[in-house]
Design a protein around this motif. Structure first.
Motif, short mmCIF file in Angstrom:
data_model
loop_
_atom_site.label_atom_id
_atom_site.label_comp_id
_atom_site.label_asym_id
_atom_site.label_seq_id
_atom_site.Cartn_x
_atom_site.Cartn_y
_atom_site.Cartn_z
N GLY A 181 0.81 -1.20 0.00
CA GLY A 181 0.00 0.00 0.00
C GLY A 181 0.85 1.26 0.00
O GLY A 181 0.56 2.22 -0.69
N MET A 182 1.91 1.27 0.79
CA MET A 182 2.78 2.44 0.87
C MET A 182 3.55 2.65 -0.43
O MET A 182 3.84 3.78 -0.81
CB MET A 182 3.77 2.29 2.03
N LEU A 183 3.90 1.57 -1.11
CA LEU A 183 4.74 1.66 -2.31
C LEU A 183 3.94 1.74 -3.60
O LEU A 183 4.53 1.87 -4.67
CB LEU A 183 5.70 0.47 -2.36
N LYS A 184 2.62 1.70 -3.50
CA LYS A 184 1.79 1.74 -4.70
C LYS A 184 2.09 3.01 -5.49
O LYS A 184 2.09 4.10 -4.97
CB LYS A 184 0.32 1.69 -4.32
N GLY A 185 2.38 2.82 -6.76
CA GLY A 185 2.72 3.93 -7.63
C GLY A 185 4.21 4.24 -7.66
O GLY A 185 4.67 5.07 -8.42
N HIS A 186 4.97 3.56 -6.82
CA HIS A 186 6.42 3.78 -6.75
C HIS A 186 7.17 2.46 -6.93
O HIS A 186 8.21 2.25 -6.31
CB HIS A 186 6.79 4.41 -5.40
N GLU A 187 6.65 1.61 -7.79
CA GLU A 187 7.23 0.28 -7.97
C GLU A 187 8.66 0.34 -8.49
O GLU A 187 9.51 -0.45 -8.09
CB GLU A 187 6.37 -0.57 -8.90
N ASP A 188 8.94 1.30 -9.37
CA ASP A 188 10.31 1.41 -9.92
C ASP A 188 11.30 1.78 -8.83
O ASP A 188 12.41 1.24 -8.79
CB ASP A 188 10.36 2.44 -11.05
N GLN A 189 10.92 2.69 -7.94
CA GLN A 189 11.81 3.08 -6.84
C GLN A 189 12.01 1.91 -5.89
O GLN A 189 13.11 1.70 -5.39
CB GLN A 189 11.25 4.28 -6.09
N ALA A 190 10.95 1.16 -5.62
CA ALA A 190 11.07 -0.01 -4.75
C ALA A 190 12.01 -1.04 -5.36
O ALA A 190 12.84 -1.63 -4.66
CB ALA A 190 9.70 -0.62 -4.50
N SER A 191 11.90 -1.23 -6.67
CA SER A 191 12.76 -2.18 -7.36
C SER A 191 14.23 -1.76 -7.26
O SER A 191 15.11 -2.59 -7.02
CB SER A 191 12.35 -2.28 -8.83
N LYS A 192 14.48 -0.47 -7.42
CA LYS A 192 15.85 0.04 -7.29
C LYS A 192 16.37 -0.18 -5.86
O LYS A 192 17.54 -0.50 -5.66
CB LYS A 192 15.90 1.52 -7.64
N GLY A 193 15.51 0.01 -4.87
CA GLY A 193 15.90 -0.21 -3.48
C GLY A 193 16.24 -1.67 -3.22
O GLY A 193 17.21 -1.97 -2.51
N VAL A 194 15.46 -2.57 -3.78
CA VAL A 194 15.73 -4.00 -3.63
C VAL A 194 17.07 -4.34 -4.27
O VAL A 194 17.87 -5.09 -3.70
CB VAL A 194 14.58 -4.83 -4.24
N ASP A 195 17.33 -3.76 -5.45
CA ASP A 195 18.62 -4.00 -6.12
C ASP A 195 19.78 -3.49 -5.27
O ASP A 195 20.80 -4.17 -5.13
CB ASP A 195 18.65 -3.31 -7.49
N LYS A 196 19.63 -2.29 -4.73
CA LYS A 196 20.71 -1.71 -3.91
C LYS A 196 20.97 -2.55 -2.67
O LYS A 196 22.12 -2.79 -2.30
CB LYS A 196 20.33 -0.29 -3.47
#
Length: 63
Positions: free
Chosen positions: A9-24
Motif C-alpha cells: 500500500g505504501m509503495l503503490k505507484g512507486h514500484e520502480d523506486q522499490a525495485s531500485k531499493g531491492v537492487d541496492k
C-alpha cells in the motif's frame, strides 16, 4: 492486514523506486559477503520484486 500488505500500500505507484531499493540492498549484501551467497540473494531480490509489483525488465519471470 499483514506487513507485506502495508508495504504494498505504501509503495503503490512507486514500484520502480522499490525495485531500485531491492537492487541496492542485494548489491550491498553481495558486497559484504564477497558474493558468497549471490544466487540466494538474486532469488530473494526477484521474489521481493514480484511481491511488490516491480518488474525487473532484464530478467524473465520465473516459471
Amino acid at each position: 492486514m499483514s506487513l507485506m500488505d502495508k508495504l504494498k500500500g505504501m509503495l503503490k505507484g512507486h514500484e520502480d523506486q522499490a525495485s531500485k531499493g531491492v537492487d541496492k540492498a542485494g548489491d550491498y549484501v553481495d558486497e559484504r559477503t564477497g558474493n558468497k551467497y549471490q544466487s540466494q540473494v538474486d532469488t530473494a531480490q526477484q521474489k521481493m520484486k514480484d511481491e511488490l509489483g516491480g518488474q525487473d525488465r532484464d530478467v524473465p519471470p520465473h516459471p
